[in-house]
Design an enzyme around this catalytic site. Structure first.
Site, mmCIF file in Angstrom:
data_model
loop_
_atom_site.group_PDB
_atom_site.id
_atom_site.type_symbol
_atom_site.label_atom_id
_atom_site.label_comp_id
_atom_site.label_asym_id
_atom_site.label_seq_id
_atom_site.Cartn_x
_atom_site.Cartn_y
_atom_site.Cartn_z
ATOM 1 N N LYS A 13 0.825 -1.217 0.000
ATOM 2 C CA LYS A 13 0.000 0.000 0.000
ATOM 3 C C LYS A 13 0.856 1.263 0.000
ATOM 4 O O LYS A 13 0.576 2.209 -0.708
ATOM 5 C CB LYS A 13 -0.893 0.064 1.251
ATOM 6 C CG LYS A 13 -1.962 -0.995 1.334
ATOM 7 C CD LYS A 13 -2.955 -0.686 2.446
ATOM 8 C CE LYS A 13 -2.368 -0.515 3.829
ATOM 9 N NZ LYS A 13 -1.745 -1.641 4.477
ATOM 10 N N ARG A 88 -9.476 0.794 9.573
ATOM 11 C CA ARG A 88 -9.053 -0.600 9.748
ATOM 12 C C ARG A 88 -10.084 -1.392 10.525
ATOM 13 O O ARG A 88 -9.882 -2.581 10.747
ATOM 14 C CB ARG A 88 -7.731 -0.626 10.517
ATOM 15 C CG ARG A 88 -6.498 -0.868 9.640
ATOM 16 C CD ARG A 88 -5.291 -0.681 10.531
ATOM 17 N NE ARG A 88 -4.126 -1.396 10.131
ATOM 18 C CZ ARG A 88 -3.062 -0.828 9.578
ATOM 19 N NH1 ARG A 88 -3.069 0.442 9.262
ATOM 20 N NH2 ARG A 88 -1.985 -1.552 9.320
ATOM 21 N N ARG A 127 11.839 -6.568 4.443
ATOM 22 C CA ARG A 127 11.682 -5.113 4.292
ATOM 23 C C ARG A 127 12.598 -4.375 5.265
ATOM 24 O O ARG A 127 12.796 -4.788 6.403
ATOM 25 C CB ARG A 127 10.233 -4.706 4.576
ATOM 26 C CG ARG A 127 10.037 -3.191 4.585
ATOM 27 C CD ARG A 127 8.597 -2.807 4.478
ATOM 28 N NE ARG A 127 7.860 -2.951 5.716
ATOM 29 C CZ ARG A 127 6.596 -2.559 5.863
ATOM 30 N NH1 ARG A 127 5.940 -2.039 4.840
ATOM 31 N NH2 ARG A 127 5.993 -2.713 7.015
ATOM 32 N N ARG A 160 11.871 -2.458 10.839
ATOM 33 C CA ARG A 160 10.849 -1.921 11.733
ATOM 34 C C ARG A 160 10.623 -2.897 12.889
ATOM 35 O O ARG A 160 10.665 -4.102 12.706
ATOM 36 C CB ARG A 160 9.528 -1.765 10.967
ATOM 37 C CG ARG A 160 9.302 -0.382 10.425
ATOM 38 C CD ARG A 160 8.132 -0.303 9.493
ATOM 39 N NE ARG A 160 6.870 -0.794 10.029
ATOM 40 C CZ ARG A 160 5.693 -0.643 9.417
ATOM 41 N NH1 ARG A 160 5.632 -0.015 8.259
ATOM 42 N NH2 ARG A 160 4.596 -1.127 9.929
ATOM 43 N N ARG A 171 -0.054 -9.393 13.019
ATOM 44 C CA ARG A 171 -0.667 -8.301 12.243
ATOM 45 C C ARG A 171 -1.583 -8.850 11.150
ATOM 46 O O ARG A 171 -2.630 -8.283 10.859
ATOM 47 C CB ARG A 171 0.432 -7.417 11.624
ATOM 48 C CG ARG A 171 1.139 -6.554 12.665
ATOM 49 C CD ARG A 171 2.450 -5.999 12.147
ATOM 50 N NE ARG A 171 2.295 -5.055 11.066
ATOM 51 C CZ ARG A 171 3.253 -4.769 10.190
ATOM 52 N NH1 ARG A 171 4.433 -5.359 10.286
ATOM 53 N NH2 ARG A 171 3.041 -3.899 9.236
HETATM 54 P P1 AMP Z 1 1.030 0.319 9.038
HETATM 55 O O1 AMP Z 1 2.275 1.105 8.818
HETATM 56 O O2 AMP Z 1 -0.162 0.863 8.273
HETATM 57 O O3 AMP Z 1 1.213 -1.163 8.809
HETATM 58 O O4 AMP Z 1 0.633 0.510 10.573
HETATM 59 C C1 AMP Z 1 1.506 0.090 11.598
HETATM 60 C C2 AMP Z 1 0.717 -0.128 12.885
HETATM 61 O O5 AMP Z 1 0.106 1.111 13.306
HETATM 62 C C3 AMP Z 1 -0.429 -1.117 12.782
HETATM 63 O O6 AMP Z 1 -0.012 -2.468 12.903
HETATM 64 C C4 AMP Z 1 -1.292 -0.671 13.969
HETATM 65 O O7 AMP Z 1 -0.746 -1.115 15.195
HETATM 66 C C5 AMP Z 1 -1.151 0.847 13.913
HETATM 67 N N1 AMP Z 1 -2.213 1.439 13.077
HETATM 68 C C6 AMP Z 1 -2.059 2.027 11.859
HETATM 69 N N2 AMP Z 1 -3.250 2.435 11.375
HETATM 70 C C7 AMP Z 1 -4.171 2.080 12.312
HETATM 71 C C8 AMP Z 1 -5.585 2.190 12.388
HETATM 72 N N3 AMP Z 1 -6.313 2.745 11.390
HETATM 73 N N4 AMP Z 1 -6.204 1.729 13.505
HETATM 74 C C9 AMP Z 1 -5.503 1.193 14.515
HETATM 75 N N5 AMP Z 1 -4.177 1.013 14.495
HETATM 76 C C10 AMP Z 1 -3.515 1.457 13.402
#
Ligand code: AMP
Length: 213
Positions: A13, A88, A127, A160, A171
């Site tokens: 994404k 989400r 990654r 990360r 996740r």
């Molecule tokens: P991402 O970089 O989008 O994979 O987000 C990393 C982490 O941030 C996720 O695994 C969640 O713990 C948190 N996170 C990101 N977006 C959301 C969301 N919309 N709702 C809740 N937690 C989020």
């Protein structure tokens, strides 16, 4: 254009978003990036979010919704936006609908980025990201020119904290249980555009352009 990018962690994404941002000239709003910035700056929001993120769990809805509502009220979002990683959960999607309704804005579409769990695991364990500018690398397909150093800014390229195998599996589970129901939620509103991202990133960009113009 008001777009949402939906897809599993590691579905690509973020990479797709970077291209769509410049093609459609709209701000890219990544909730994950906003959380990570707050964590590195040790803000109150960052402290609240950190443990959830490092355990592969979602940050509670009320914290996340408030953060996004605030971001969407900024002036650059008047021309449109690309939401990446939000909503989400169904309550987040309902909250977004209410925010947009108040502003008299309609969603243009929801891009559903599809990829198998096996490929996600393979991509995410290899990654790496720049700790300074956030540029994304992959040890197999796109390594930095000098090991551990960002090509773009010279910052340190690291893994990360939530890209370790056990956390990735958590996740993915969170995605299937809490986020995937949003595909049907938006499909029922005729907003979904399905895009496979198992091939090259440029193919996914071309597919989106083919569908959205
Ligand atoms: P991402 O970089 O989008 O994979 O987000 C990393 C982490 O941030 C996720 O695994 C969640 O713990 C948190 N996170 C990101 N977006 C959301 C969301 N919309 N709702 C809740 N937690 C989020």
């Amino acid at each position: 254009m008001q777009l949402i990018l939906l897809g599993a962690p590691g579905s690509g994404k973020g990479t797709l978003a970077a291209d769509l941002k410049s093609i459609y000239e709209i701000p890219h709003i990544s909730t994950g990036d906003i959380f990570r910035k707050n964590i590195s700056e040790k803000t109150e929001l960052g402290v609240k979010a950190e443990n959830y993120i490092n355990n592969g769990q979602l940050v509670p809805d009320e914290i996340t919704i408030e953060m996004v509502a605030d971001r969407l009220s900024q002036v650059d979002c008047e021309q449109g936006f690309l939401l990446d990683g939000f909503p989400r959960t169904i309550p987040q999607a309902d909250a977004l609908a209410a925010i947009l309704n108040d502003k008299g804005i309609k969603l243009t579409g929801v891009i559903n980025v599809t990829i198998s769990d096996e490929l996600v695991l393979k991509r995410l364990t290899s990654r790496r990201v720049c700790s300074q500018c956030g540029a994304s690398y992959n040890l197999i397909s796109l390594p930095p020119e000098v090991n551990g150093i960002c090509d773009k800014c010279g910052g340190q390229v690291v893994q990360r904290d939530d890209d370790h195998e056990e956390t990735i599996k958590k996740r993915l589970e969170t995605y299937h249980n809490q986020t995937k129901p949003l595909v049907d939620y938006y499909r029922n509103q005729n907003l979904i555009f399905d895009i496979s991202n198992e091939g090259k990133p440029e193919d996914a960009v071309a597919a989106v352009k083919g569908l959205l113009g």
